[in-house]
Design a protein around this motif. Structure first.
Motif, PDB file in Angstrom:
ATOM      1  N   GLU A  70       0.829  -1.200   0.000  1.00  0.00           N
ATOM      2  CA  GLU A  70       0.000   0.000   0.000  1.00  0.00           C
ATOM      3  C   GLU A  70       0.869   1.259   0.000  1.00  0.00           C
ATOM      4  O   GLU A  70       0.519   2.267  -0.625  1.00  0.00           O
ATOM      5  N   ILE A  71       2.003   1.196   0.684  1.00  0.00           N
ATOM      6  CA  ILE A  71       2.926   2.332   0.712  1.00  0.00           C
ATOM      7  C   ILE A  71       3.854   2.308  -0.499  1.00  0.00           C
ATOM      8  O   ILE A  71       4.055   3.337  -1.168  1.00  0.00           O
ATOM      9  N   PHE A  72       4.413   1.158  -0.806  1.00  0.00           N
ATOM     10  CA  PHE A  72       5.357   1.048  -1.927  1.00  0.00           C
ATOM     11  C   PHE A  72       4.720   1.486  -3.240  1.00  0.00           C
ATOM     12  O   PHE A  72       5.359   2.142  -4.072  1.00  0.00           O
ATOM     13  N   ASP A  73       3.448   1.156  -3.419  1.00  0.00           N
ATOM     14  CA  ASP A  73       2.764   1.473  -4.676  1.00  0.00           C
ATOM     15  C   ASP A  73       2.548   2.969  -4.877  1.00  0.00           C
ATOM     16  O   ASP A  73       2.141   3.395  -5.967  1.00  0.00           O
ATOM     17  N   LEU A  74       2.833   3.773  -3.856  1.00  0.00           N
ATOM     18  CA  LEU A  74       2.730   5.227  -4.007  1.00  0.00           C
ATOM     19  C   LEU A  74       3.939   5.794  -4.757  1.00  0.00           C
ATOM     20  O   LEU A  74       3.926   6.952  -5.166  1.00  0.00           O
ATOM     21  N   LEU A  75       4.966   4.984  -4.937  1.00  0.00           N
ATOM     22  CA  LEU A  75       6.169   5.413  -5.648  1.00  0.00           C
ATOM     23  C   LEU A  75       6.104   4.982  -7.104  1.00  0.00           C
ATOM     24  O   LEU A  75       5.463   3.975  -7.431  1.00  0.00           O
ATOM     25  N   PRO A  76       6.769   5.710  -8.015  1.00  0.00           N
ATOM     26  CA  PRO A  76       6.882   5.230  -9.394  1.00  0.00           C
ATOM     27  C   PRO A  76       7.744   3.959  -9.367  1.00  0.00           C
ATOM     28  O   PRO A  76       8.877   3.993  -8.866  1.00  0.00           O
ATOM     29  N   HIS A  77       7.218   2.850  -9.847  1.00  0.00           N
ATOM     30  CA  HIS A  77       7.934   1.596  -9.657  1.00  0.00           C
ATOM     31  C   HIS A  77       7.677   0.613 -10.787  1.00  0.00           C
ATOM     32  O   HIS A  77       6.765   0.778 -11.600  1.00  0.00           O
ATOM     33  N   GLU A  78       8.483  -0.414 -10.787  1.00  0.00           N
ATOM     34  CA  GLU A  78       8.309  -1.541 -11.701  1.00  0.00           C
ATOM     35  C   GLU A  78       8.569  -2.823 -10.909  1.00  0.00           C
ATOM     36  O   GLU A  78       9.570  -2.940 -10.211  1.00  0.00           O
ATOM     37  N   ILE A  79       7.617  -3.756 -10.984  1.00  0.00           N
ATOM     38  CA  ILE A  79       7.776  -5.041 -10.314  1.00  0.00           C
ATOM     39  C   ILE A  79       8.502  -5.998 -11.260  1.00  0.00           C
ATOM     40  O   ILE A  79       8.100  -6.163 -12.414  1.00  0.00           O
ATOM     41  N   VAL A  80       9.577  -6.602 -10.783  1.00  0.00           N
ATOM     42  CA  VAL A  80      10.359  -7.532 -11.591  1.00  0.00           C
ATOM     43  C   VAL A  80      10.447  -8.876 -10.878  1.00  0.00           C
ATOM     44  O   VAL A  80      10.121  -8.993  -9.689  1.00  0.00           O
ATOM     45  N   GLN A  81      10.892  -9.880 -11.612  1.00  0.00           N
ATOM     46  CA  GLN A  81      11.101 -11.207 -11.053  1.00  0.00           C
ATOM     47  C   GLN A  81      12.538 -11.309 -10.532  1.00  0.00           C
ATOM     48  O   GLN A  81      13.421 -10.548 -10.943  1.00  0.00           O
ATOM     49  N   VAL A  82      12.761 -12.253  -9.661  1.00  0.00           N
ATOM     50  CA  VAL A  82      14.112 -12.469  -9.139  1.00  0.00           C
ATOM     51  C   VAL A  82      15.083 -12.729 -10.292  1.00  0.00           C
ATOM     52  O   VAL A  82      16.212 -12.230 -10.291  1.00  0.00           O
ATOM     53  N   SER A  83      14.630 -13.472 -11.284  1.00  0.00           N
ATOM     54  CA  SER A  83      15.488 -13.800 -12.425  1.00  0.00           C
ATOM     55  C   SER A  83      15.836 -12.569 -13.265  1.00  0.00           C
ATOM     56  O   SER A  83      16.792 -12.598 -14.045  1.00  0.00           O
TER      57      SER A  83
END
Length: 274
Positions: A221-234
């Protein structure tokens, strides 16, 4: 009639939490006519003594008339507390923690009935397994994520990187959740517009627990307030390899590792964990 009491937190000078809010105290007294709530005065509790008095509680030092005394953390000392009472708090003794064995001995010597929040459990109707009723939840994730931004900003500054993370106050400095989220959103806007320092390695946040985790929900809920990209460990080696040494990064990265990404079997087998 039942008399509850709220203990003043003494173990940690930073502890501002309370086991019951003023409105919950009022609800208890309305639900159980004749019951009372006593509150030990405290100048550092998140709720003021006046707020408890307005709710109908009695603010006083002496808790000897209480049937059940509630705290958040263990008291620093049981010496001044009444004997032959029921106490509820996180005691951290059930695993035999050496630093708290003195507390356990005090509990025995004073004939105290100790109810540890950590051992209050119900049976999960879906799995049939025992499940803690009082545990870290969403708000732990909310507060911890905000605090991690502040700490990260200080760490990066020590490495000669000045970033917007440095301007995100810790959660304790905000009076409401909406105020805290506003601070994080402002920080995110600065990252999106100004970027992070050129040449700085990408900022990658690892978030464990998965979508069903209570703490994880607060973290996201907090992290999503930042401009971000979700990536995989690989993907991490590529994210790091493609980081520019001359251009600013205008986002952060998040990764949600699975069990297989964190643990390996000690017997060398490749089968999944149970």
């Amino acid at each position: 009639p039942l008399t509850l009491a709220i203990l003043r937190e003494s173990y940690d000078k930073w502890e501002r939490r309370a086991p019951l809010t003023p409105s919950q105290c009022e609800e208890v007294m309305q639900s159980f006519p004749g019951s009372r709530v006593l509150v030990q005065p405290s100048s550092h509790r998140i709720f003021s003594d006046t707020a408890y008095e307005r709710a109908g509680a009695f603010v006083q030092e002496d808790l000897s008339s209480a049937d059940v005394i509630l705290g958040v953390k263990r008291p620093r000392s049981l010496e001044a507390l009444p004997s032959d009472k029921t106490f509820m708090f996180f005691s951290h003794v059930i695993k035999g923690q050496p630093e708290n064995m003195g507390l356990l001995q005090d509990v025995l010597d004073k004939r105290i009935q100790l109810i540890d929040y950590e051992k209050i459990a119900i049976q999960n109707p879906e799995t049939g397994k025992e499940q803690r009723l009082v545990a870290f939840g969403k708000y732990a994730g909310l507060a911890a994520t905000i605090d991690s931004f502040s700490i990260l900003g200080q760490r990066l500054l020590q490495q000669s990187w000045s970033t917007p993370f440095l301007n995100c106050p810790p959660s304790i400095y905000h009076s409401t959740l909406s105020e805290a989220k506003h601070s994080v959103s402002q920080m995110g806007q600065r990252i999106a517009s100004d970027g992070l320092p050129p040449g700085m390695p990408p900022v990658i946040f690892g978030m464990t627990g998965g979508p069903r985790g209570n703490v994880y929900q607060g973290v996201r809920e907090i992290f999503d307030l930042l401009p971000h990209e979700i990536v995989q460990v690989s993907d991490l080696p590529q994210v790091i390899a493609e980081a520019s040494s001359t251009q600013s990064e205008h986002k952060v990265y998040g990764v949600v590792p699975e069990m297989k990404d964190i643990y390996v079997r000690s017997d060398g087998q490749s089968s999944a964990f149970d």
